[in-house]
Design an enzyme around this catalytic site. Structure first.
Site, PDB file in Angstrom:
ATOM      1  N   GLU A  94       0.828  -1.218   0.000  1.00 42.60           N
ATOM      2  CA  GLU A  94       0.000   0.000   0.000  1.00 42.60           C
ATOM      3  C   GLU A  94       0.858   1.262   0.000  1.00 42.60           C
ATOM      4  O   GLU A  94       0.409   2.329  -0.410  1.00 42.60           O
ATOM      5  CB  GLU A  94      -0.912   0.010   1.238  1.00 42.60           C
ATOM      6  CG  GLU A  94      -2.054  -0.972   1.202  1.00 42.60           C
ATOM      7  CD  GLU A  94      -3.287  -0.410   0.510  1.00 42.60           C
ATOM      8  OE1 GLU A  94      -3.160   0.047  -0.636  1.00 42.60           O
ATOM      9  OE2 GLU A  94      -4.357  -0.452   1.125  1.00 42.60           O
ATOM     10  N   THR A 115      -4.565   9.471  -1.797  1.00 43.35           N
ATOM     11  CA  THR A 115      -4.467   8.846  -0.464  1.00 43.35           C
ATOM     12  C   THR A 115      -3.279   9.422   0.306  1.00 43.35           C
ATOM     13  O   THR A 115      -3.391   9.713   1.504  1.00 43.35           O
ATOM     14  CB  THR A 115      -4.353   7.314  -0.587  1.00 43.35           C
ATOM     15  OG1 THR A 115      -5.464   6.849  -1.367  1.00 43.35           O
ATOM     16  CG2 THR A 115      -4.397   6.638   0.764  1.00 43.35           C
TER      17      THR A 115
HETATM   18  N1  HSE Z   1      -6.942   3.865   6.602  1.00 44.03           N
HETATM   19  C1  HSE Z   1      -6.473   4.408   5.378  1.00 44.03           C
HETATM   20  C2  HSE Z   1      -6.665   5.910   5.397  1.00 44.03           C
HETATM   21  C3  HSE Z   1      -7.244   3.824   4.226  1.00 44.03           C
HETATM   22  O1  HSE Z   1      -7.718   6.343   5.859  1.00 44.03           O
HETATM   23  O2  HSE Z   1      -5.762   6.635   4.974  1.00 44.03           O
HETATM   24  C4  HSE Z   1      -6.782   4.392   2.908  1.00 44.03           C
HETATM   25  O3  HSE Z   1      -6.727   3.427   1.959  1.00 44.03           O
END
Ligand code: HSE
Length: 316
Positions: free
Chosen positions: A131, A186
């Protein structure tokens, strides 16, 4: 030797409000499908074909699935030729775990084609590291839900992950607003968050997260609405989503039992108890509320799903 596998990896919705990087839920739809053919070879080689409803990089050094597979191949000294066909049905950059599904697919390929002996925790940690290609830092919530299915609590240190299969009467509305988002959304949505919070904020979020777990375990949803309000993360990210407050309010007015930003956004997740409310009415009301804010939105109704799995396997 030749091998073939076909696997499915579901979309996921992380955080559920206060459970940043800890809580998540797997969705029955949409799902990525990945087909892999393997031939023996003295070196490690990948060819990647990408299709489906959403675009992801075809370049092996930019696609998260191939990037993570290269990383795994170095660590485990893998050899062989892989023809990978990725059908990307999970919207990209919408907070629905699209990259997590690709990371989990990479780990399942490593496990099922190369027979690497990986425990569940190892699979989660490898996928979560993947990720970071997209988010700038690892996180394990989406990948845990994608791998295990259900409503999950991520592993931490040497504590195993937990998955609960919620009440079958629950369904999930997902609304996807079409808004201009920052590049590397993100990563940006993580960078805008405070790096430290007060003890009061910490205990508030622990209390709320515990109540969310209570709701899914007992099927008693009286705490869910208040518990899914988050003032640590969501309050900052909601500024990126025009109309968020109205969309959330209207979902509650029409009977949703819990509403939050899905993952890093901008999609919105509403949890509905079908015994008491009509998900179609709630979904339409949420889309209309976005439209009133001059935001085009699409939506879907789905349920909680099982985890990613291999659907077909051939070995010759
Ligand atoms: N928990 C992570 C966020 C999920 O909120 O940044 C993002 O994919």
């Amino acid at each position: 030797m030749r091998k073939y596998i076909k696997l499915i990896a579901p979309a996921t919705s992380a955080n559920l409000g206060p459970g940043f990087d800890v809580l998540a839920i797997a969705l029955q739809e949409p799902c990525d499908i990945v087909e892999v053919e393997y031939w023996d070879k003295n070196e490690f080689e990948i060819s990647l074909n990408v299709s489906g409803n959403y675009e992801v990089p075809k370049d092996l050094n930019k696609n998260v699935l191939s990037l993570l597979l290269f990383k795994i191949s170095e660590k485990y000294n893998l050899k062989g030729k892989l023809n990978i066909s990725l059908i990307k049905n999970i919207p990209v950059g919408m907070g629905l775990g699209s990259s997590a599904a690709s990371c989990v697919s990479a780990v399942l390929i490593a496990k099922n084609i190369f027979n690497i002996n990986l425990s569940l925790n190892e699979m989660i940690y490898i996928a979560g590291e993947g990720e970071s290609f997209i988010a700038g830092s690892p996180h394990y919530d989406n990948v845990t839900a994608c791998l295990m299915g259900g409503f999950v609590i991520t592993p931490i240190d040497n504590l195993d992950p937990v998955s609960i299969m919620p009440d079958k009467e629950l369904c999930l509305c997902i609304v996807l607003p079409k808004i201009q988002l920052p590049i590397k959304k993100t990563e940006y949505a993580r960078k805008i968050l405070p790096q430290s919070i007060s003890l009061k904020q910490m205990s508030d979020n622990i209390s709320k997260s515990c109540r969310i777990v209570y709701s899914f375990l007992t099927h008693n949803y009286k705490f869910l609405r208040e518990s899914m309000k988050d003032y640590v993360v969501e309050i900052h990210r909601s500024k990126m989503i025009p109309g968020f407050e109205e969309v959330r309010n209207v979902a509650y007015e029409k009977g949703a039992i819990g509403v939050c930003i899905s993952g890093a956004g901008p999609s919105i997740l509403a949890i509905i108890d079908k015994r008491n409310s009509n998900p179609h009415v709630i979904l339409n009301a949420m889309i209309n509320a976005f439209n009133k804010n001059e935001v085009y939105a699409e939506g879907l109704i789905t349920h909680v799903s099982e985890g990613a799995k291999v659907l077909e396997r051939v070995e010759k």
